[in-house]
Design a protein around this motif. Structure first.
Motif, PDB file in Angstrom:
ATOM      1  N   ARG A  51       0.813  -1.220   0.000  1.00 56.43           N
ATOM      2  CA  ARG A  51       0.000   0.000   0.000  1.00 56.43           C
ATOM      3  C   ARG A  51       0.844   1.267   0.000  1.00 56.43           C
ATOM      4  NH1 ARG A  51      -5.508  -0.942   3.463  1.00 56.43           N
ATOM      5  NH2 ARG A  51      -5.708  -3.201   3.216  1.00 56.43           N
ATOM      6  N   ASP A  52       1.987   1.234   0.679  1.00 48.63           N
ATOM      7  CA  ASP A  52       2.842   2.426   0.729  1.00 48.63           C
ATOM      8  C   ASP A  52       3.144   2.940  -0.671  1.00 48.63           C
ATOM      9  OD1 ASP A  52       3.071   2.271   3.506  1.00 48.63           O
ATOM     10  OD2 ASP A  52       4.851   1.006   3.406  1.00 48.63           O
ATOM     11  N   LEU A  53       3.451   2.036  -1.581  1.00 50.97           N
ATOM     12  CA  LEU A  53       3.874   2.410  -2.926  1.00 50.97           C
ATOM     13  C   LEU A  53       2.757   2.319  -3.949  1.00 50.97           C
ATOM     14  CD1 LEU A  53       6.145   3.088  -4.980  1.00 50.97           C
ATOM     15  CD2 LEU A  53       6.518   0.601  -5.161  1.00 50.97           C
ATOM     16  N   LEU A  54       2.037   1.216  -3.990  1.00 47.69           N
ATOM     17  CA  LEU A  54       1.141   0.938  -5.115  1.00 47.69           C
ATOM     18  C   LEU A  54      -0.014   1.932  -5.204  1.00 47.69           C
ATOM     19  CD1 LEU A  54       1.001  -2.958  -4.952  1.00 47.69           C
ATOM     20  CD2 LEU A  54       2.471  -1.506  -6.358  1.00 47.69           C
ATOM     21  N   GLU A  55      -0.557   2.353  -4.057  1.00 45.96           N
ATOM     22  CA  GLU A  55      -1.684   3.289  -4.096  1.00 45.96           C
ATOM     23  C   GLU A  55      -1.265   4.653  -4.613  1.00 45.96           C
ATOM     24  OE1 GLU A  55      -3.667   3.290  -0.304  1.00 45.96           O
ATOM     25  OE2 GLU A  55      -4.093   1.129  -0.387  1.00 45.96           O
ATOM     26  N   VAL A  56       0.013   5.000  -4.451  1.00 42.52           N
ATOM     27  CA  VAL A  56       0.540   6.249  -5.010  1.00 42.52           C
ATOM     28  C   VAL A  56       0.874   6.064  -6.477  1.00 42.52           C
ATOM     29  CG1 VAL A  56       2.389   7.951  -4.885  1.00 42.52           C
ATOM     30  CG2 VAL A  56       1.449   6.976  -2.779  1.00 42.52           C
ATOM     31  N   LEU A  57       1.583   5.003  -6.772  1.00 39.97           N
ATOM     32  CA  LEU A  57       2.069   4.783  -8.129  1.00 39.97           C
ATOM     33  C   LEU A  57       0.942   4.621  -9.134  1.00 39.97           C
ATOM     34  CD1 LEU A  57       4.791   4.559  -9.526  1.00 39.97           C
ATOM     35  CD2 LEU A  57       4.717   2.081  -9.141  1.00 39.97           C
ATOM     36  N   ALA A  58      -0.185   4.060  -8.702  1.00 37.39           N
ATOM     37  CA  ALA A  58      -1.310   3.828  -9.609  1.00 37.39           C
ATOM     38  C   ALA A  58      -1.806   5.108 -10.265  1.00 37.39           C
ATOM     39  CB  ALA A  58      -2.457   3.152  -8.849  1.00 37.39           C
ATOM     40  N   GLU A  59      -1.666   6.252  -9.566  1.00 38.25           N
ATOM     41  CA  GLU A  59      -2.172   7.531 -10.071  1.00 38.25           C
ATOM     42  C   GLU A  59      -1.056   8.515 -10.435  1.00 38.25           C
ATOM     43  OE1 GLU A  59      -5.336   7.859 -10.593  1.00 38.25           O
ATOM     44  OE2 GLU A  59      -5.879   5.960  -9.634  1.00 38.25           O
ATOM     45  N   HIS A  60       0.176   8.093 -10.350  1.00 37.98           N
ATOM     46  CA  HIS A  60       1.276   9.041 -10.513  1.00 37.98           C
ATOM     47  C   HIS A  60       1.707   9.141 -11.977  1.00 37.98           C
ATOM     48  CE1 HIS A  60       5.109  11.104  -9.854  1.00 37.98           C
ATOM     49  NE2 HIS A  60       4.598  11.465  -8.693  1.00 37.98           N
ATOM     50  N   PRO A  61       2.048  10.336 -12.462  1.00 42.86           N
ATOM     51  CA  PRO A  61       2.461  10.484 -13.866  1.00 42.86           C
ATOM     52  C   PRO A  61       3.761   9.761 -14.201  1.00 42.86           C
ATOM     53  CG  PRO A  61       2.688  12.565 -12.665  1.00 42.86           C
ATOM     54  CD  PRO A  61       1.907  11.650 -11.794  1.00 42.86           C
ATOM     55  N   ARG A  62       4.566   9.399 -13.200  1.00 36.83           N
ATOM     56  CA  ARG A  62       5.810   8.668 -13.459  1.00 36.83           C
ATOM     57  C   ARG A  62       5.613   7.156 -13.412  1.00 36.83           C
ATOM     58  NH1 ARG A  62      10.489  11.525 -12.586  1.00 36.83           N
ATOM     59  NH2 ARG A  62      11.389   9.864 -13.867  1.00 36.83           N
ATOM     60  N   ARG A  63       4.397   6.692 -13.342  1.00 38.42           N
ATOM     61  CA  ARG A  63       4.119   5.264 -13.118  1.00 38.42           C
ATOM     62  C   ARG A  63       4.809   4.352 -14.127  1.00 38.42           C
ATOM     63  NH1 ARG A  63      -1.599   3.615 -13.210  1.00 38.42           N
ATOM     64  NH2 ARG A  63      -1.050   1.942 -14.644  1.00 38.42           N
ATOM     65  N   HIS A  64       4.892   4.780 -15.379  1.00 37.60           N
ATOM     66  CA  HIS A  64       5.481   3.919 -16.397  1.00 37.60           C
ATOM     67  C   HIS A  64       7.002   4.030 -16.448  1.00 37.60           C
ATOM     68  CE1 HIS A  64       1.595   2.672 -17.749  1.00 37.60           C
ATOM     69  NE2 HIS A  64       1.222   3.905 -18.064  1.00 37.60           N
ATOM     70  N   ASP A  65       7.565   4.968 -15.675  1.00 38.05           N
ATOM     71  CA  ASP A  65       9.024   5.083 -15.570  1.00 38.05           C
ATOM     72  C   ASP A  65       9.595   4.137 -14.529  1.00 38.05           C
ATOM     73  OD1 ASP A  65       9.048   7.125 -17.452  1.00 38.05           O
ATOM     74  OD2 ASP A  65       8.950   8.718 -15.937  1.00 38.05           O
ATOM     75  N   VAL A  66       8.729   3.596 -13.678  1.00 38.77           N
ATOM     76  CA  VAL A  66       9.182   2.895 -12.480  1.00 38.77           C
ATOM     77  C   VAL A  66       9.324   1.394 -12.717  1.00 38.77           C
ATOM     78  CG1 VAL A  66       8.548   2.249 -10.114  1.00 38.77           C
ATOM     79  CG2 VAL A  66       8.244   4.607 -10.897  1.00 38.77           C
ATOM     80  N   ARG A  67      10.490   0.891 -12.332  1.00 36.29           N
ATOM     81  CA  ARG A  67      10.684  -0.546 -12.162  1.00 36.29           C
ATOM     82  C   ARG A  67      10.845  -0.779 -10.671  1.00 36.29           C
ATOM     83  NH1 ARG A  67      15.807  -4.377 -13.961  1.00 36.29           N
ATOM     84  NH2 ARG A  67      14.907  -6.350 -13.219  1.00 36.29           N
ATOM     85  N   ALA A  68       9.940  -1.525 -10.087  1.00 38.35           N
ATOM     86  CA  ALA A  68       9.924  -1.708  -8.641  1.00 38.35           C
ATOM     87  C   ALA A  68       9.950  -3.189  -8.286  1.00 38.35           C
ATOM     88  CB  ALA A  68       8.684  -1.060  -8.030  1.00 38.35           C
ATOM     89  N   ARG A  69      10.584  -3.471  -7.169  1.00 41.61           N
ATOM     90  CA  ARG A  69      10.552  -4.835  -6.612  1.00 41.61           C
ATOM     91  C   ARG A  69      10.082  -4.741  -5.166  1.00 41.61           C
ATOM     92  NH1 ARG A  69      15.655  -7.876  -7.703  1.00 41.61           N
ATOM     93  NH2 ARG A  69      14.596  -8.081  -9.710  1.00 41.61           N
ATOM     94  N   LEU A  70       8.979  -5.405  -4.866  1.00 42.98           N
ATOM     95  CA  LEU A  70       8.433  -5.489  -3.522  1.00 42.98           C
ATOM     96  C   LEU A  70       8.727  -6.882  -2.996  1.00 42.98           C
ATOM     97  CD1 LEU A  70       6.799  -3.248  -5.049  1.00 42.98           C
ATOM     98  CD2 LEU A  70       4.881  -3.781  -3.560  1.00 42.98           C
ATOM     99  N   VAL A  71       9.394  -6.962  -1.853  1.00 38.40           N
ATOM    100  CA  VAL A  71       9.761  -8.256  -1.275  1.00 38.40           C
ATOM    101  C   VAL A  71       9.009  -8.448   0.029  1.00 38.40           C
ATOM    102  CG1 VAL A  71      11.649  -9.763  -0.580  1.00 38.40           C
ATOM    103  CG2 VAL A  71      12.055  -7.995  -2.312  1.00 38.40           C
ATOM    104  N   GLU A  72       8.248  -9.528   0.099  1.00 38.07           N
ATOM    105  CA  GLU A  72       7.360  -9.784   1.240  1.00 38.07           C
ATOM    106  C   GLU A  72       7.314 -11.287   1.505  1.00 38.07           C
ATOM    107  OE1 GLU A  72       4.672 -10.190   4.217  1.00 38.07           O
ATOM    108  OE2 GLU A  72       5.694  -8.339   3.625  1.00 38.07           O
ATOM    109  N   LEU A  73       7.547 -11.678   2.759  1.00 40.68           N
ATOM    110  CA  LEU A  73       7.621 -13.094   3.106  1.00 40.68           C
ATOM    111  C   LEU A  73       6.256 -13.765   3.153  1.00 40.68           C
ATOM    112  CD1 LEU A  73       9.502 -15.405   3.927  1.00 40.68           C
ATOM    113  CD2 LEU A  73       9.242 -14.668   6.309  1.00 40.68           C
TER     114      LEU A  73
END
Length: 226
Positions: A51-73
């Motif tokens: 939620r920290d990242l995805l809820e922001v990135l979904a509406e952000h103009p840089r969304r297609h510039d981002v390569r992200a890796r979320l690591v969760e056990l």
């Protein structure tokens, strides 16, 4: 600890976790806004449901510039994060169901423009906090941002964590108010990134979750106000 159930407090209006989420998201948005043009790399340790990242990135103009890796056990949380990323069309987001403490999961993307270490420092020893801060100087690029959280309950380690970041070439960009009911900060690296060592465990979770304190403190404060 059931880390899937723990996320329910995000949806409880006024909870410490919900308020912390809004503050962290504002810093994520600011970091994306301030990043230079071109591809962006984002790493999220112990990402939970993202939620920290995805809820922001979904509406952000840089969304297609981002390569992200979320690591969760926790595989349930990782599946929720994966579904959210796909539903938002965030094709550059990868969700890895794995141990976020291992440096090997980040080597091909480090140093990154944005590193999220949220919900970690309140659950590990002081020695592991300092070790993780040390590795943040390798996970983050020069000019990049690390956003982190830690409760303000006794012993309040937030000032010390700030010192540890600043001793390693980070400048404090933002720090939540001491009476906010949670601790969160954004530090930007003004030094050259350090090499990221392979095969290292940065931290091990111990004790109760940090936000158990934050929520109980916030609830006590609300009761006192009444």
């Amino acid at each position: 600890m059931d880390w899937h159930e723990w996320h329910a407090d995000y949806d409880r209006p006024g909870s410490g976790l919900a308020r912390r989420l809004r503050a962290v998201q504002a810093q994520v948005e600011a970091a994306l806004d301030d990043s230079p043009p071109g591809p962006l790399r984002v790493l999220s340790l112990c990402a939970g449901q993202g939620r920290d990242l995805l809820e922001v990135l979904a509406e952000h103009p840089r969304r297609h510039d981002v390569r992200a890796r979320l690591v969760e056990l926790d595989p349930r949380n990782a599946a929720i994060a994966e579904a959210a990323a796909r539903a938002a069309g965030l094709t550059g987001v990868e969700v890895l169901a794995a141990d976020a403490s291992l440096t090997d999961h980040y080597r091909d993307l480090a140093p990154a423009d944005l590193v999220l270490v949220c919900g970690v420092f309140g659950n590990i020893t002081d020695e592991d906090i300092e070790r993780t801060v040390e590795h943040c100087a390798a996970l983050c690029r020069t000019g990049g941002t690390v956003i982190w959280t830690r409760h303000r309950g006794a012993p309040d380690r937030v000032p010390l964590i700030c010192e540890w970041f600043e001793d390693r070439g980070f400048h404090r960009h933002w720090l939540s108010d001491p009476d906010a009911g949670f601790g969160a900060a954004a530090h930007r690296l003004h030094a050259d990134p350090r090499p990221l060592t392979a095969g290292v465990r940065m931290f091990t979770f111990v004790g109760r979750p940090e936000d158990a304190f934050e929520d109980s403190a916030a609830d006590a404060s609300e009761d006192a106000d009444e």
